[in-house]
Design an enzyme around this catalytic site. Structure first.
Site: not given
Ligand SMILES: Cc1cc2nc3c(=O)[nH]c(=O)nc-3n(C[C@H](O)[C@H](O)[C@H](O)COP(=O)(O)O)c2cc1C
Ligand SMILES: Cc1cc2nc3c(=O)[nH]c(=O)nc-3n(C[C@H](O)[C@H](O)[C@H](O)COP(=O)(O)OP(=O)(O)OC[C@H]3O[C@@H](n4cnc5c(N)ncnc54)[C@H](O)[C@@H]3O)c2cc1C
Ligand code: FES
Lengths: 310, 233
Positions: A21, A73, A139, A252
């Site tokens: 997301s 958000l 969040c 992550g």
């Molecule tokens: C730009 C951005 C926006 C995000 N927006 C949301 C969101 O709206 N809802 C949510 O549950 N997680 C959100 N996340 C978290 C990601 O879904 C994920 O849990 C987190 O980035 C860890 O994974 P990664 O290291 O692969 O990015 C966001 C992450 C990023 C980088």
């Protein structure tokens, strides 16, 4: 014959690659680059009841091996999503996950009710656009009277309980690594009837502009994601997997097929890719190919052979 | 994966990099460039400076880690390009002025070649570069070093003004041009992560709500942008 398929909350995932997301829009943008039906699933941008403009000021800052985001958000609101985006989701052949955020408990409940009613109507007509609700209680970028649902287990319980009552759709709760006790939090979700756990969301972090002598972010803190957080995420997935029976979507910092295998060995059923989409916009299809290749090399027929082996 | 053809110094901290291959793109569009694997995490948005036969070129200013790495590239080195992204400059009718500040001149060269002899205003803080390159495609070329270029323009002479440069310059230009009859287009710089409209880190505060710099922009009609609320980058 290798089979990457898996079930989470009764929903079929053709492979363990799900897009996280907030990093994948509602899928359309990446669909211009490759066939996103090759993915196991997608989780849409986090939605709230009312549309949100998000945070002002700088929204992204890079760190060694990671990034801080302060999007706050930003989203068009649930009603807009149901009306404008779900027709596209209906056409997709991949697990479709709605990520539901909120400010207060009431908002979460009404949001879940709207989504459920919409899906119920569709399904009565033999159609379908949403497979799972992923409840985002984590969040770190929204200041709503200082309430951080995802930190204290007892505060979070009220939200999970309310949403569980409001929806008959499969419910996965997305946890924050900032939780006081991640295992207790996950266990609470299981007790309250969640069908799965997603973890982790971003880790609260900070960046200071020493010249201006202030945080670069309007909200002071921002969420850290990317390779930098992988060891922490992996440890948390492993800890939670030891204590709950419901499936886990682990995420992550995943950037390679080997990272995916690590998460599955730690106990995840499927994984999500967030920040890596920015490093490689074709991550989805390449990662799915990579996993298949790895299975062939290792002569593994099903992910069940390695899931949670640690 | 593509290959660097050449990468030459144009002025202090300013480089022109050519990359081999067949590339598409309209004036004002950009590519996301990446010449490393894991670190830095994000790719860097850089405007199209020019597209030729089997080559594309980018003019960039070395400011930090990413552009520092671009600077070190030599002919034959690999580089990854995604694009073209963004909406690009509108194809406007009538008399046009192109106004660039510093490295903001980068997308204007490709535009100058495609528009009908636009007048070109280039402002630099310390040292001018590439001014002569623009001359063959321009009506008038005005170059200013150390002054305020937006004060040197008679906006009433133009049907449209297209500008790219520092946030304060574009804001000032928009105010000066108000009431002149010239329609102003600004190319905004925003930090980007995905470049394709999926992450919302590049939101621009506009009259009707937020827009995305990477897909709705980077070029916006100046009247849409709420410069008072916008913070630049
Ligand atoms: C730009 C951005 C926006 C995000 N927006 C949301 C969101 O709206 N809802 C949510 O549950 N997680 C959100 N996340 C978290 C990601 O879904 C994920 O849990 C987190 O980035 C860890 O994974 P990664 O290291 O692969 O990015 C966001 C992450 C990023 C980088
Ligand atoms: C649509 C668009 C077109 C651009 N075209 C050009 C061009 O043709 N030539 C050129 O020299 N520069 C251009 N820029 C600015 C360029 O992207 C940044 O200077 C560059 O990303 C800085 O990276 P760095 O690693 O050297 O700096 P760092 O300061 O180390 O970068 C850290 C982070 O900040 C971001 N960032 C820093 N400064 C900027 C900035 N001014 N704009 C956007 N992101 C920034 C980086 O992408 C990175 O995420 C453009 C920006 C945009 C949005
Ligand atoms: S950079 Fe991701 S939406 Fe614009």
């Amino acid at each position: 014959m290798q089979n990457m398929a898996c079930k989470v909350a009764g929903v079929h995932f053709k492979n363990p690659i799900v897009m996280a997301s907030g990093t994948f829009g509602f899928g359309k943008e990446y669909a211009k680059l490759y066939d996103i039906n090759r993915l196991g699933g997608i989780s849409g941008k986090g939605l709230t009841l009312a549309p949100k403009a998000g945070n002002p000021g700088v929204r992204v800052w890079e760190t060694p091996s990671g990034m801080l985001n302060s999007v706050g958000l930003e989203n068009p609101g649930i009603e807009y999503f149901l009306k404008e985006e779900t027709p596209y989701w209906e056409t997709l052949d991949t697990a479709r996950i709605v990520n539901l955020g909120g400010g207060c408990i009431e908002d979460y409940r009404i949001g879940a009710e709207l989504i459920t009613a919409h899906e119920k109507r569709l399904r009565e007509g033999g159609r379908c656009s949403i497979d799972i609700i992923e409840l985002n209680i984590s969040c770190p970028n929204v200041k709503e009277g200082g309430i951080a649902y995802g930190v204290q287990t007892e505060t979070a319980r009220a939200v999970v309980r309310e949403v569980r009552q409001a929806t008959s759709l499969p419910l996965v709760v997305k946890l924050s690594p900032n939780a006081e006790n991640i295992v207790e939090m996950a266990y609470m979700c299981e007790v309250e009837g969640a069908d799965g756990i997603s973890l982790i969301n971003t880790i609260s972090g900070m960046k200071i502009d020493t010249r201006l002598r202030k945080s670069v972010f309007h909200n002071l803190y921002a969420g850290l994601s990317g390779p930098a957080i992988k060891p922490i995420a992996l440890r948390m997935v492993h800890q939670v997997a030891q204590h709950v029976k419901i499936p886990i979507m682990g995420m992550g910092g995943i950037t390679t097929a080997n990272d995916v295998i690590e998460f599955i060995m730690a106990g995840a059923s499927v994984i999500q890719i967030g920040t890596y989409n920015f490093m490689n916009p074709r991550a989805g299809e390449q990662m799915a190919d990579g996993i298949l290749k790895w299975m062939e090399q290792e002569k593994i027929v099903s992910m069940d052979e390695i899931r949670g082996i640690l | 994966m593509n290959t660097v053809k050449s990468n030459v110094k144009i002025a202090k901290d300013v480089y022109l990099m050519k990359i081999e291959g067949h590339f598409e793109g309209r004036m004002g569009q950009f590519y996301m460039l990446r010449a490393w694997s894991d670190y830095p995490v994000l790719s860097r948005p850089i405007s199209i400076y020019d597209i030729g036969v089997q080559e594309i070129s980018f003019l960039y200013h070395v400011v930090g880690e990413g552009t520092e790495r671009f600077k070190q590239l030599e002919a034959g080195d690999p580089i990854q390009l995604e694009g073209p992204y963004g909406n690009g400059f509108p194809v406007v009718q009538g008399k046009v002025a192109l106004v660039g500040g510093g490295i903001g001149i980068a997308p204007l060269y490709f535009a100058a070649k495609q528009l009908q002899q636009p007048d070109i205003y280039l402002g630099f803080s310390r040292e001018s570069y590439l001014v002569d390159e623009f001359r063959p495609f321009a009506g008038e070329v005005v170059c200013d070093v150390g002054g305020i270029i937006v004060n040197q323009i008679d906006y009433t002479r133009y049907d449209a003004v297209i500008t790219c440069g520092p946030h304060v310059m574009m804001k000032a230009l928009t105010e000066r041009a108000r009431g002149s009859g010239a329609k102003v287009y600004v190319s905004l710089e925003k930090r980007m992560a995905c470049g394709i409209g999926a992450c919302l880190v590049c939101s621009v505060i506009c009259q009707g709500g937020n827009r995305k710099a990477c897909v709705d922009g980077p070029v916006f009609a100046a009247e849409e942008v709420r410069f008072d609320a916008e913070h630049g980058v």
